[in-house]
Design an enzyme around this catalytic site. Structure first.
Site, PDB file in Angstrom:
ATOM      1  N   SER A 221       0.952  -1.374   0.107  1.00 15.13           N
ATOM      2  CA  SER A 221       0.025  -0.097  -0.045  1.00 15.13           C
ATOM      3  C   SER A 221       0.694   1.285   0.112  1.00 15.13           C
ATOM      4  CB  SER A 221      -0.959   0.069   1.182  1.00 15.13           C
ATOM      5  OG  SER A 221      -0.230   0.121   2.383  1.00 15.13           O
ATOM      6  N   MET A 222       0.386   2.314  -0.796  1.00 17.70           N
ATOM      7  CA  MET A 222       1.392   3.280  -1.188  1.00 17.70           C
ATOM      8  C   MET A 222       0.652   4.712  -0.483  1.00 17.70           C
ATOM      9  SD  MET A 222       2.461   2.306  -4.787  1.00 17.70           S
ATOM     10  CE  MET A 222       0.735   2.538  -5.579  1.00 17.70           C
ATOM     11  N   GLY A 223      -0.260   4.574   0.599  1.00 17.06           N
ATOM     12  CA  GLY A 223      -0.958   5.862   1.070  1.00 17.06           C
ATOM     13  C   GLY A 223      -1.973   6.315   0.005  1.00 17.06           C
ATOM     14  N   GLY A 226      -2.482   4.958  -3.560  1.00 17.44           N
ATOM     15  CA  GLY A 226      -3.344   3.543  -3.701  1.00 17.44           C
ATOM     16  C   GLY A 226      -2.400   2.279  -3.567  1.00 17.44           C
ATOM     17  N   GLY A 252      -4.849   1.486   6.507  1.00 16.78           N
ATOM     18  CA  GLY A 252      -4.550   0.213   5.746  1.00 16.78           C
ATOM     19  C   GLY A 252      -5.272  -0.861   6.353  1.00 16.78           C
ATOM     20  N   ASP A 253      -5.861  -0.906   7.747  1.00 17.30           N
ATOM     21  CA  ASP A 253      -6.827  -1.941   8.225  1.00 17.30           C
ATOM     22  C   ASP A 253      -7.954  -2.007   7.539  1.00 17.30           C
ATOM     23  OD1 ASP A 253      -4.708  -2.031  10.134  1.00 17.30           O
ATOM     24  OD2 ASP A 253      -5.793  -0.705  11.349  1.00 17.30           O
TER      25      ASP A 253
END
Ligand SMILES: Nc1ncnc2c1ncn2[C@@H]1O[C@H](COP(=O)(O)OP(=O)(O)OP(=O)(O)O)[C@@H](O)[C@H]1O
Ligand SMILES: O=P(O)(O)OC[C@@]1(O)O[C@H](CO)[C@@H](O)[C@@H]1O
Length: 310
Positions: A221-223, A226, A252-253
């Site tokens: 994941s890249m904030g 996406g 993220g969760d």
């Protein structure tokens, strides 16, 4: 049914400060509390989407009871193994002036060998009707670093699928048990691989390497950008639309929750990434650890841009 494991739950205490000044006395006026810890957040997001879930882990003392009360209010199923030491609190300080946040996460209570043994028994019983177990977050003192390896191995023996979202040595050891999916963020992936992942090509290579290390699917994941996912054959990029961020805690969760729901349904990797990003995007639109709202997820789902990469 999706079981989540939170070995180190926490009572998240969000404090708003207008213009945080380090090394000075800062005065705050509003504190909100949330039942936190990564697996618990995953369960809350799964529940919000109308899917069946049960949260497992350890809880102790006043803070533990407060977490149970908060979860019960939301109608969530849970079965926490009782421990003698108090569950930790985590502080999230949100600067309303700069719109930036600072997290202060405690190490958590010491777990005794007998509490750990009891937890294994509880998890075995409570996850009997689940086909997926999601294991998320840090590991409190007293628990061996191969705990996720052990949990994944025994889940696989029972024919269950597994998702692991953790960091450092716990992620490294867990990967050896070949979890079905892992979701490090960029920093965690860089730490795991021992190099910077700056370009898209580097992230794609990184995801493929994490698959070689044991993951069935690696989702990085890249904030706000996406995520990039690979199962070793396909590579998918799912982009987040621009939204005004209220709190990134638990984004993220919420993404992991979306991936778990999709995995449970047997969706394609593309659809799993779409739901993961829609839920992550919806999560940053809400304050504190409030996580995603179902109506926002449904709004974003058809608007998530998906690209197949080489
Ligand atoms: N600023 C943002 N705008 C839109 N979407 C975002 C933003 N930040 C995060 N997201 C969504 O949430 C997902 C997960 O975010 P991120 O990569 O920060 O995970 P994380 O570091 O594991 O999060 P956390 O530990 O805070 O729960 C992203 O893939 C993206 O879809
Ligand atoms: O200290 P850990 O276990 O790594 O993370 C705990 C935590 O930061 O994770 C959640 C957000 O992802 C919050 O509910 C909680 O405060």
């Amino acid at each position: 049914m999706i079981t989540t494991v939170t070995l180190n739950p926490c009572l998240d205490k969000h404090i708003d400060v207008h213009g945080l000044v380090l090394y000075e006395t800062n005065r705050w006026h509003l504190m909100s509390k949330y039942a936190g810890g990564k697996g618990i957040d995953v369960s809350r997001a799964i529940h919000e989407m109308g899917n069946d879930t049960i949260a497992c882990g350890f809880l102790g003392s006043e803070e533990g009871r407060e977490i149970e009360t908060l979860l019960a209010k939301q109608g969530l199923k849970y079965r926490f193994t009782p421990i003698s030491q108090p569950t930790r609190s985590c502080f999230i300080i949100y600067d309303t002036k700069t719109r930036r946040q600072t997290n202060l996460n405690a190490p958590g209570p010491r777990i005794t060998p007998s509490e750990l043994k009891l937890f294994h028994e509880d998890l075995h019983r409570e996850s009997a009707s689940s086909n997926i177990i999601v294991m998320s977050g840090s590991v409190p003192p007293g628990i061996p670093s191969n705990v996720y390896f052990t949990l994944i191995k025994s889940a696989h023996k029972l024919g269950k699928q597994t998702i692991l979202d953790t960091t450092g040595k716990y992620l490294r050891a867990g990967l050896k048990a070949k979890p079905c999916l892992v979701k490090p963020n960029i920093r965690e992936a860089e730490e795991l691989l021992g190099r910077k992942l700056e370009t898209e090509a580097e992230i794609i290579l990184g995801a493929k390497e994490i698959v070689q290390m044991g993951a069935g699917i690696a989702v990085i994941s890249m904030g706000k950008k996406g995520l990039i996912a690979s199962d070793g054959k396909q590579v998918i990029k799912a982009s987040s639309p621009y939204v005004r961020v209220k709190s990134a805690v638990g984004a993220g969760d919420s993404t992991v929750a979306g991936l778990a729901i999709s995995l449970c349904r047997g969706d394609s990797l593309e659809e799993a990434c779409r739901l993961g990003v829609a839920m992550g995007t919806a999560a940053v639109m809400t304050p504190g650890t409030e996580l995603c709202h179902r109506e926002d997820v449904l709004y974003w789902l058809p608007r998530i841009k998906i690209r197949r990469l080489a």
